[in-house]
Design a protein around this motif. Sequence first.
Motif, PDB file in Angstrom:
ATOM      1  N   PRO A   1      30.203  11.161 -26.654  1.00  0.00           N
ATOM      2  CA  PRO A   1      29.281  11.048 -25.562  1.00  0.00           C
ATOM      3  C   PRO A   1      28.001  11.885 -25.415  1.00  0.00           C
ATOM      4  CG  PRO A   1      31.548  11.042 -24.832  1.00  0.00           C
ATOM      5  CD  PRO A   1      31.521  11.505 -26.117  1.00  0.00           C
ATOM      6  N   PHE A   2      26.965  11.611 -24.959  1.00  0.00           N
ATOM      7  CA  PHE A   2      25.740  12.677 -24.768  1.00  0.00           C
ATOM      8  C   PHE A   2      25.177  12.350 -23.547  1.00  0.00           C
ATOM      9  CE2 PHE A   2      22.450   9.230 -25.348  1.00  0.00           C
ATOM     10  CZ  PHE A   2      23.078   8.298 -26.027  1.00  0.00           C
ATOM     11  N   GLN A   3      24.258  13.273 -23.041  1.00  0.00           N
ATOM     12  CA  GLN A   3      23.558  13.423 -21.730  1.00  0.00           C
ATOM     13  C   GLN A   3      22.232  13.005 -21.912  1.00  0.00           C
ATOM     14  OE1 GLN A   3      24.729  16.509 -19.447  1.00  0.00           O
ATOM     15  NE2 GLN A   3      24.606  15.485 -17.489  1.00  0.00           N
TER      16      GLN A   3
ATOM     17  N   LYS B   1      25.059   0.800 -26.418  1.00  0.00           N
ATOM     18  CA  LYS B   1      25.089   2.014 -25.826  1.00  0.00           C
ATOM     19  C   LYS B   1      25.771   2.070 -24.290  1.00  0.00           C
ATOM     20  CE  LYS B   1      21.568   5.210 -23.783  1.00  0.00           C
ATOM     21  NZ  LYS B   1      20.009   5.406 -23.851  1.00  0.00           N
ATOM     22  N   ARG B   2      26.847   2.684 -24.006  1.00  0.00           N
ATOM     23  CA  ARG B   2      27.649   2.388 -22.917  1.00  0.00           C
ATOM     24  C   ARG B   2      27.181   3.596 -21.971  1.00  0.00           C
ATOM     25  NH1 ARG B   2      32.718   3.486 -22.681  1.00  0.00           N
ATOM     26  NH2 ARG B   2      32.921   2.190 -20.896  1.00  0.00           N
ATOM     27  N   GLU B   3      27.097   2.973 -20.677  1.00  0.00           N
ATOM     28  CA  GLU B   3      27.170   3.959 -19.633  1.00  0.00           C
ATOM     29  C   GLU B   3      28.260   4.450 -19.159  1.00  0.00           C
ATOM     30  OE1 GLU B   3      24.336   2.672 -16.321  1.00  0.00           O
ATOM     31  OE2 GLU B   3      26.036   2.928 -14.985  1.00  0.00           O
ATOM     32  N   LEU B   4      28.306   6.126 -19.135  1.00  0.00           N
ATOM     33  CA  LEU B   4      29.491   6.622 -18.648  1.00  0.00           C
ATOM     34  C   LEU B   4      29.018   7.087 -17.268  1.00  0.00           C
ATOM     35  CD1 LEU B   4      30.459   8.599 -21.889  1.00  0.00           C
ATOM     36  CD2 LEU B   4      31.199   6.160 -21.349  1.00  0.00           C
ATOM     37  N   GLU B   5      29.958   7.894 -16.679  1.00  0.00           N
ATOM     38  CA  GLU B   5      29.569   8.381 -15.496  1.00  0.00           C
ATOM     39  C   GLU B   5      28.591   9.583 -15.412  1.00  0.00           C
ATOM     40  OE1 GLU B   5      33.666   9.371 -13.510  1.00  0.00           O
ATOM     41  OE2 GLU B   5      33.688   7.211 -13.743  1.00  0.00           O
ATOM     42  N   SER B   6      27.665   9.735 -14.452  1.00  0.00           N
ATOM     43  CA  SER B   6      26.618  10.901 -14.175  1.00  0.00           C
ATOM     44  C   SER B   6      25.756  11.268 -15.335  1.00  0.00           C
ATOM     45  CB  SER B   6      27.591  12.019 -13.812  1.00  0.00           C
ATOM     46  OG  SER B   6      28.693  11.951 -13.171  1.00  0.00           O
ATOM     47  N   GLY B   7      25.057  10.066 -15.808  1.00  0.00           N
ATOM     48  CA  GLY B   7      24.344  10.389 -16.762  1.00  0.00           C
ATOM     49  C   GLY B   7      24.681  10.520 -18.029  1.00  0.00           C
ATOM     50  N   TRP B   8      25.895  10.486 -18.516  1.00  0.00           N
ATOM     51  CA  TRP B   8      26.374  10.222 -19.714  1.00  0.00           C
ATOM     52  C   TRP B   8      26.190   8.943 -20.243  1.00  0.00           C
ATOM     53  CZ3 TRP B   8      28.021  14.922 -22.442  1.00  0.00           C
ATOM     54  CH2 TRP B   8      28.050  16.037 -21.611  1.00  0.00           C
ATOM     55  N   PHE B   9      26.317   8.837 -21.770  1.00  0.00           N
ATOM     56  CA  PHE B   9      26.038   7.643 -22.457  1.00  0.00           C
ATOM     57  C   PHE B   9      27.014   7.794 -23.650  1.00  0.00           C
ATOM     58  CE2 PHE B   9      22.382   8.110 -19.978  1.00  0.00           C
ATOM     59  CZ  PHE B   9      22.310   6.841 -19.300  1.00  0.00           C
ATOM     60  N   GLN B  10      27.260   6.759 -24.413  1.00  0.00           N
ATOM     61  CA  GLN B  10      27.940   6.688 -25.785  1.00  0.00           C
ATOM     62  C   GLN B  10      27.597   5.606 -26.423  1.00  0.00           C
ATOM     63  OE1 GLN B  10      32.215   5.805 -24.970  1.00  0.00           O
ATOM     64  NE2 GLN B  10      32.642   7.320 -26.674  1.00  0.00           N
ATOM     65  N   TRP B  11      27.580   5.689 -27.745  1.00  0.00           N
ATOM     66  CA  TRP B  11      27.458   4.599 -28.485  1.00  0.00           C
ATOM     67  C   TRP B  11      28.689   4.195 -29.056  1.00  0.00           C
ATOM     68  CZ3 TRP B  11      23.090   1.920 -29.285  1.00  0.00           C
ATOM     69  CH2 TRP B  11      21.743   2.421 -29.027  1.00  0.00           C
TER      70      TRP B  11
ATOM     71  N   ASP C   1      36.776   0.216 -18.415  1.00  0.00           N
ATOM     72  CA  ASP C   1      36.788  -0.333 -19.716  1.00  0.00           C
ATOM     73  C   ASP C   1      38.141  -0.515 -20.253  1.00  0.00           C
ATOM     74  OD1 ASP C   1      34.946  -0.280 -22.049  1.00  0.00           O
ATOM     75  OD2 ASP C   1      35.990   1.497 -22.797  1.00  0.00           O
TER      76      ASP C   1
ATOM     77  N   GLN D   1      25.721  -4.087 -18.227  1.00  0.00           N
ATOM     78  CA  GLN D   1      25.156  -3.226 -17.082  1.00  0.00           C
ATOM     79  C   GLN D   1      23.828  -3.764 -16.639  1.00  0.00           C
ATOM     80  OE1 GLN D   1      24.990  -2.069 -14.273  1.00  0.00           O
ATOM     81  NE2 GLN D   1      25.858  -0.032 -14.406  1.00  0.00           N
TER      82      GLN D   1
ATOM     83  N   SER E   1      26.480   6.390  -8.726  1.00  0.00           N
ATOM     84  CA  SER E   1      27.558   6.723  -9.540  1.00  0.00           C
ATOM     85  C   SER E   1      27.079   6.746 -10.931  1.00  0.00           C
ATOM     86  CB  SER E   1      28.631   5.678  -9.565  1.00  0.00           C
ATOM     87  OG  SER E   1      28.279   4.461 -10.076  1.00  0.00           O
TER      88      SER E   1
ATOM     89  N   TYR F   1      34.910   4.789 -14.527  1.00  0.00           N
ATOM     90  CA  TYR F   1      34.113   3.977 -15.616  1.00  0.00           C
ATOM     91  C   TYR F   1      35.119   3.503 -16.692  1.00  0.00           C
ATOM     92  CZ  TYR F   1      29.569   4.100 -13.929  1.00  0.00           C
ATOM     93  OH  TYR F   1      28.238   3.799 -13.209  1.00  0.00           O
TER      94      TYR F   1
ATOM     95  N   ILE G   1      24.159  -0.892 -22.042  1.00  0.00           N
ATOM     96  CA  ILE G   1      22.725  -0.702 -21.471  1.00  0.00           C
ATOM     97  C   ILE G   1      21.923  -0.632 -22.464  1.00  0.00           C
ATOM     98  CG2 ILE G   1      23.304   0.347 -19.115  1.00  0.00           C
ATOM     99  CD1 ILE G   1      22.079   2.788 -20.690  1.00  0.00           C
TER     100      ILE G   1
ATOM    101  N   THR H   1      32.538  -2.582 -22.284  1.00  0.00           N
ATOM    102  CA  THR H   1      32.030  -2.591 -20.979  1.00  0.00           C
ATOM    103  C   THR H   1      30.927  -1.789 -20.987  1.00  0.00           C
ATOM    104  OG1 THR H   1      33.264  -0.792 -20.247  1.00  0.00           O
ATOM    105  CG2 THR H   1      34.249  -2.994 -20.214  1.00  0.00           C
ATOM    106  N   LEU H   2      30.005  -2.135 -19.918  1.00  0.00           N
ATOM    107  CA  LEU H   2      28.935  -1.491 -19.410  1.00  0.00           C
ATOM    108  C   LEU H   2      27.859  -1.179 -20.412  1.00  0.00           C
ATOM    109  CD1 LEU H   2      31.112   0.669 -17.244  1.00  0.00           C
ATOM    110  CD2 LEU H   2      29.151  -0.103 -16.443  1.00  0.00           C
TER     111      LEU H   2
ATOM    112  N   GLY I   1      23.653   7.691 -11.411  1.00  0.00           N
ATOM    113  CA  GLY I   1      22.678   8.619 -11.210  1.00  0.00           C
ATOM    114  C   GLY I   1      23.095   9.952 -10.816  1.00  0.00           C
TER     115      GLY I   1
END
Lengths: 314, 254
Positions: A183-185, B158-168, A98, B180, A246, A94, B146, B143-144, A248
């Motif tokens: 980043p947050f989950q 809000k950007r989608e990162l890998e494996s359920g992570w996000f970032q503003w 970017d 996305q 990827s 990702y 959501i 990019t990306l 999920g």
Amino acid sequence: MDILVVLEDSQGSLHRLSKEAIVGAQQLGGSIAALAIGDNASEISNVLSSYDISEIITVEDELVSTYNADGYTEVVKQVIEKESPKIIVAGHTYQTRDFMPRVSAHLNIPFIPDIVSLSDKGFVKQVLNAKLNATISSNREQIILSFQSAAFNEENIQSGSCSSRYFDVILDASMIRSTSEKPFQESLGDVDLESAELLVSIGRGIEKEENIPLAFDLAEVLGAEVSASRPVVDSGWVDSFRQVGSSGCNVAPKLYFSLGISGAIQHVVGMKGAKNILAINKDKDAPIFEIADYAVIGDILEIIPKLIESLKNQ
Amino acid sequence: MKIAVLIKQVPGSESALPLNDKQTWVDESSVTYVMNPPDNFALEEALLIQEKVDDVEVVVVSMGPARVQKVIREGLAKGADRGIHLEENEEVETDPLSIAKKFSDVLKEENFDLIFSGLQSDDTGMGQTGVLIGEILGMSTATLAIETKLEKDQIKIKRELESGWFQWVTLPFPASISIQSGLNTPRYPSLKGIMGAKKKEIKSVLQELNTDQSQNIDNIFVPQTSKQTEIIETDADAAVDRIIEILKSEIKVF
Ligand SMILES: Cc1cc2nc3c(=O)[nH]c(=O)nc-3n(C[C@H](O)[C@H](O)[C@H](O)COP(=O)(O)OP(=O)(O)OC[C@H]3O[C@@H](n4cnc5c(N)ncnc54)[C@H](O)[C@@H]3O)c2cc1C
Ligand SMILES: Nc1ncnc2c1ncn2[C@@H]1O[C@H](COP(=O)(O)O)[C@@H](O)[C@H]1O
């Protein structure tokens, strides 16, 4: 140097796809330098010290202490301008998606993304929803490549030794146009798909929301959990924690029973570790069949009700 | 405010894909085309902004042969104000840098505040066109996305990162953002929308044939599989019997 590998920091360790990218670089051949950026650059360069590459270049600057697209673009740009590598490679993550296009635009170097293999004529990439492959070539002196997950096997990395050095970048705050937050989950659901033994997984082939209970009924008679592809989640037909792929979860069940899923790479990366893949799809050319152990060519809406009936009568 | 949405017409996921004679691409005459799915979400996001904020013009932009007017019309029927068609008469361009330069030339004068694109096209899957255009035009890029939140002179995504992570990430205008899928529920055009679309303007800009591709698709082919797969191709009843046997005696799920 011939090849510059841009490494990725994955929460303090080297991203798996970066290792694969080094293997890819070794197969391309030539002198290789790897670039590590940010607070963890020195730790990451330690990991690399036993690999057969020429050198590791580290960049540390508070403006790129953690990833941000504008800062990274500027760093990679300055390294390329100074060192003139012929090929710049990275894993197709990702993060690469970017910032690499920005590097491409700024330096006018073509970016050939998501490569699955090398051929003597060029670079092979999936096209048309992974149903076909394309060979891509470039007549430029410099190119940027990114490699799809598992295009190369990290176990094939050649060991050796390498030196390391710092690279001074010239950055100032005005280069960073956008502000990136930490980043947050997001909270996960209460079902633990990652440790599920049996999964019934639904794709867009289920066609409409009214058919979703079919999959849950099948899961119930099998004692399985239900997972899904992204479009099924996007449509709001099942909860998002059920998404495999990827973006999920990563699952590795004893049985992955795939119903009407085409098998796009972003889905496959999340489930290819399953011990048995049983897939039903009405299209005999669906890419999911390339990784399936059992490929049932047929209509799920016809087969599943019958299957549930028969299982109930067992 | 002016928003451009880039919509590409691509082969539908269930379309036949026979190779052309030269095996350089698919034989266009047997393909059924649709709007690239992420672009549909990008368009919806622009239309939602238009509904919420005063004075927003949404312009749909597509490059390709005459057939792509269909997705432009579809965008207009859903509510976009006008369309721009970068018309290709000879070969369809697949080189991202060349595509981005062509778009930038046409879009430069328009001074869009926002450009929305899909994160990736289903046919060539280059995943970069929206960013390339933004960078060439000196816009901020991301990019990306959501989720998007419009603020004064800036947009927060809000950007989608890998494996359920996000970032503003917050970007100043003008900004080019790739979208996305799944961030909204794309609407269907209403009958009124479809009628109204006929009267909306589509500006065509003829593209010259480019002979200087920075990357080129030389050939396409059907991938070979390495895995041993048992193919079960029979009627539904026999398939059910075989599936039960597999579950029972081979995978041993019960
Ligand atoms: C950055 C990025 C991240 C992504 N993350 C993910 C992710 O985490 N997870 C994910 O799943 N996807 C993800 N995607 C999307 C991915 O590329 C695919 O678009 C998606 O996986 C396709 O889902 P699908 O197979 O359900 O749908 P489709 O591709 O539409 O396939 C539907 C399949 O069903 C078959 N079918 C239709 N009707 C029937 C029937 N009646 N009986 C039997 N078969 C039938 C069709 O032949 C077709 O093969 C991501 C994409 C990108 C670019
Ligand atoms: N020919 C085109 N016409 C319209 N939009 C395009 C075209 N090519 C690319 N795009 C846009 O750029 C996005 C990314 O495409 P790509 O870089 O090819 O994966 C697509 O989702 C579209 O929004």
